[in-house]
Write an enzyme that holds these catalytic residues in place. Sequence first.
Site, short mmCIF file in Angstrom:
data_model
loop_
_atom_site.label_atom_id
_atom_site.label_comp_id
_atom_site.label_asym_id
_atom_site.label_seq_id
_atom_site.Cartn_x
_atom_site.Cartn_y
_atom_site.Cartn_z
N SER A 56 0.86 -1.19 0.00
CA SER A 56 0.00 0.00 0.00
C SER A 56 0.89 1.22 0.00
O SER A 56 2.06 1.15 0.36
CB SER A 56 -0.88 0.03 1.24
OG SER A 56 -0.17 0.59 2.33
N ASP A 57 0.38 2.36 -0.40
CA ASP A 57 1.17 3.57 -0.27
C ASP A 57 0.94 4.17 1.12
O ASP A 57 0.11 3.69 1.90
CB ASP A 57 0.84 4.57 -1.40
CG ASP A 57 2.01 5.52 -1.66
OD1 ASP A 57 2.93 5.59 -0.84
OD2 ASP A 57 2.01 6.20 -2.71
N TRP A 58 1.66 5.23 1.39
CA TRP A 58 1.69 5.90 2.69
C TRP A 58 0.28 6.14 3.23
O TRP A 58 -0.49 6.88 2.62
CB TRP A 58 2.43 7.22 2.50
CG TRP A 58 2.58 8.08 3.71
CD1 TRP A 58 1.67 8.97 4.20
CD2 TRP A 58 3.72 8.15 4.56
NE1 TRP A 58 2.19 9.59 5.30
CE2 TRP A 58 3.44 9.11 5.56
CE3 TRP A 58 4.97 7.49 4.59
CZ2 TRP A 58 4.35 9.44 6.56
CZ3 TRP A 58 5.87 7.83 5.59
CH2 TRP A 58 5.56 8.78 6.56
N SER B 198 -2.35 4.85 2.98
CA SER B 198 -3.41 4.87 1.97
C SER B 198 -4.51 3.84 2.18
O SER B 198 -5.54 3.91 1.51
CB SER B 198 -2.80 4.71 0.57
OG SER B 198 -1.82 5.68 0.40
#
Length: 743
Positions: free
Chosen positions: A300-302, A304
């Site tokens: 996953s991104d930061w 997110s």
Amino acid sequence: MTLRIVLCAILVICCGPIEFSHGQTDVETLLSQMTLKEKIGQMTMITLNAVSKGDLPFTPKEPHEFDPERLKRVITDYQVGTIFNIGHHAFSKSYWRQIVTELQNQTRTGTRLKIPLLYGVDALHGMSFSTDATFTPHQIGLAATWNPDLVRQASRITAYEARAAGIPWVFSPAAEPGRNPIHSRFYESFGEDPLLCAAMTAATVSGYTEADTYERVGATLKHFIGYTIPRTGRDRSGADMAEHMLRDIFLPPYAAGIKAGAQSVILNLADVNGLPIHGSRYWVQGVLKDELGFKGVVVSDWNSVDYLYFHHHVAKDSRQAIEQAVNAGIDLVMVPFDLTFVDHLESLVNEGRVAVTRIDDAVRRVLTFKKDLGLFEEPILPETRYPLYGSETFAAVSRRAAAESLTLLKNTNKTLPLAKTAKVLVTGFGADTMTTLNGGWSYTWQGREADAYNPEGVTILDAIRAQVGEDHVVFVETALDRSDQIDSAVNAATGVDAVILCLGEIPYAEVFGNIDDLTLNPSQLELARRLGERGKPVIVVLTQGRPTIISTIEKKMDAILLAYLPGNEGGHAIADVLFGRVNPSGKLPYTYPAGPNALFTYDHKHSEIYSFHVLYPFGWGLSYTEFSYQNLRVSPNRLYPADTLTVSVEVTNTGDRPGQEVVQLFISDLYASISPPVKRLKGFQKVALSQGETQTVTFTLTAKDLAFVNAENHLTAEAGEFTASIGGLNEPFILTASREVTW
Ligand code: NOJ
């Protein structure tokens, strides 16, 4: 700085070497021994700040120090298996090694199964959070070299230097085509074209992954999928696009990167057509894992996953967001601070809302990745193993990459190259700083401290002085937004032969680079306009991450050299081109717009031709020599779907010096079930030609090269008529029958 060195020395003494005695680790055996909590720890990724002293989230103590309480909570109590990032300061290689060593030691002594920790970092143009590493050009510049082999070499350096610093995983390359030039992350892309992006992504992934275990790193493709065409032009806003177009434009670089060996993918934190990718089982499990066959780790991104709740409003709370994301197929969650993720996921599994098989799939992928990176054997080799770190040898490759990226947009009356005997005025806010050469993600996230971290760095001014001698150079400082300094610069133009005007953008990253208007800032335009009236040749050097609008001054400038964000060797490379040591060969990896509202890509539809105003087209770039094309041949001119055809052309260096030319093959599909683009790049080769030399360049095409994604979302080559174009020559040919193909 001195304090930091002392601290390093103390840490070197304190931290002995880490050993993990797993021998030939069998992932399945390990998995069978793990508790649910241990498994979820392996799915969790925490930022370095969260285990360091300082005010959370973003103010780490300087110099850096671990916080023993936080470290114990994260690694021992929560069994977190991945730490990442830095963001707000840079460390030396030696200090990075101490950081990772300390984390591994905590893992070895403070966890039951002693599964080695994974460390990841944003090494976006070299190991660019190290104070002493080699910084290469940003991706947008690397794309402009149109030289995948050189890009591969640059990535090998990044891999070597990241490993030397103890870091086995980088969050790069950004695979997607940058389709909206106002987007603040445009420079992180390889430009607007799917084929160029695919070639450069594959080259970068190969460079990261092809060396032996201790000189390679895990590569990350990002941000899957549809991130780089934000509907508002602003970072983190979503995209609106029919699925067939999304597949047609954005999938090819992912397919190429996966084939080249990328082991991780970071997801797009925004929505596509209202569906946030982080919660989309269709895109993550369906397209990425099942259809493209991706066997690595989906990250996953930061923050997110939580975005699904507070940003996208598709989940009612964090817990539901986690359920959606993990069930969508995410394997590793960049939390990045909040350990309640672990508690929530544990209870979701216990309640049967997330299947244990899904957890096992995720953990299996993470452990396999760690194993492949050699972490179970020896996570860090001795520092002496890496004699080339920060070396002249590496700097030379970076300088070559920077030089090959430089794109000569305009050169009226052969203004360039300048004679070394010329007296020049050097001015413009980019003339004497390392910040504009490096852009964002350099030493710090926003990249504004490059001069402080690299006081010995060679700016454009330094490099020009070094090449032609101080007495040939007049320098007038003109800071950004200091219109009062314009007069001094304009007056100084009187006594020189030419003006080198360094314009561009201050560094930025992510949302901090959001702007309302691509137009170059007014004081820089005013400086250019006034200098243009002095009757002296004006050469503009642009250091910028995206194509700032310069139409109002462009006609008055004699030469324009686009340098993108060329990195720490950029000053030298620019001087090399200005004074003719290097013949420029960079070509635009995007369409340079004529106006802030004229944001087109070259592969637009026929119907858009009426409004297609560009300053410089995709693929454009001048040389100090000239090239001519002849004898374009397509053979045979009827392609049966199971066969191949060749397109060949002769290219000759007709000018007065050796040079490199990028031969670009475009194909036009004359009619199709979906309105086709006017043309699409289908092949390119960079060739070096000495004066008077002719080479025949050949491309081989199959039906797959003619395919596009149709309205049913199938990659299909449709029978019909096509035109092959190279260097202004065109040849027709026919595809005899339609055929569905796979990525
Ligand atoms: C958020 C960014 O979108 C991503 O590209 C980056 O890799 C992570 N933060 C980690 O810094």
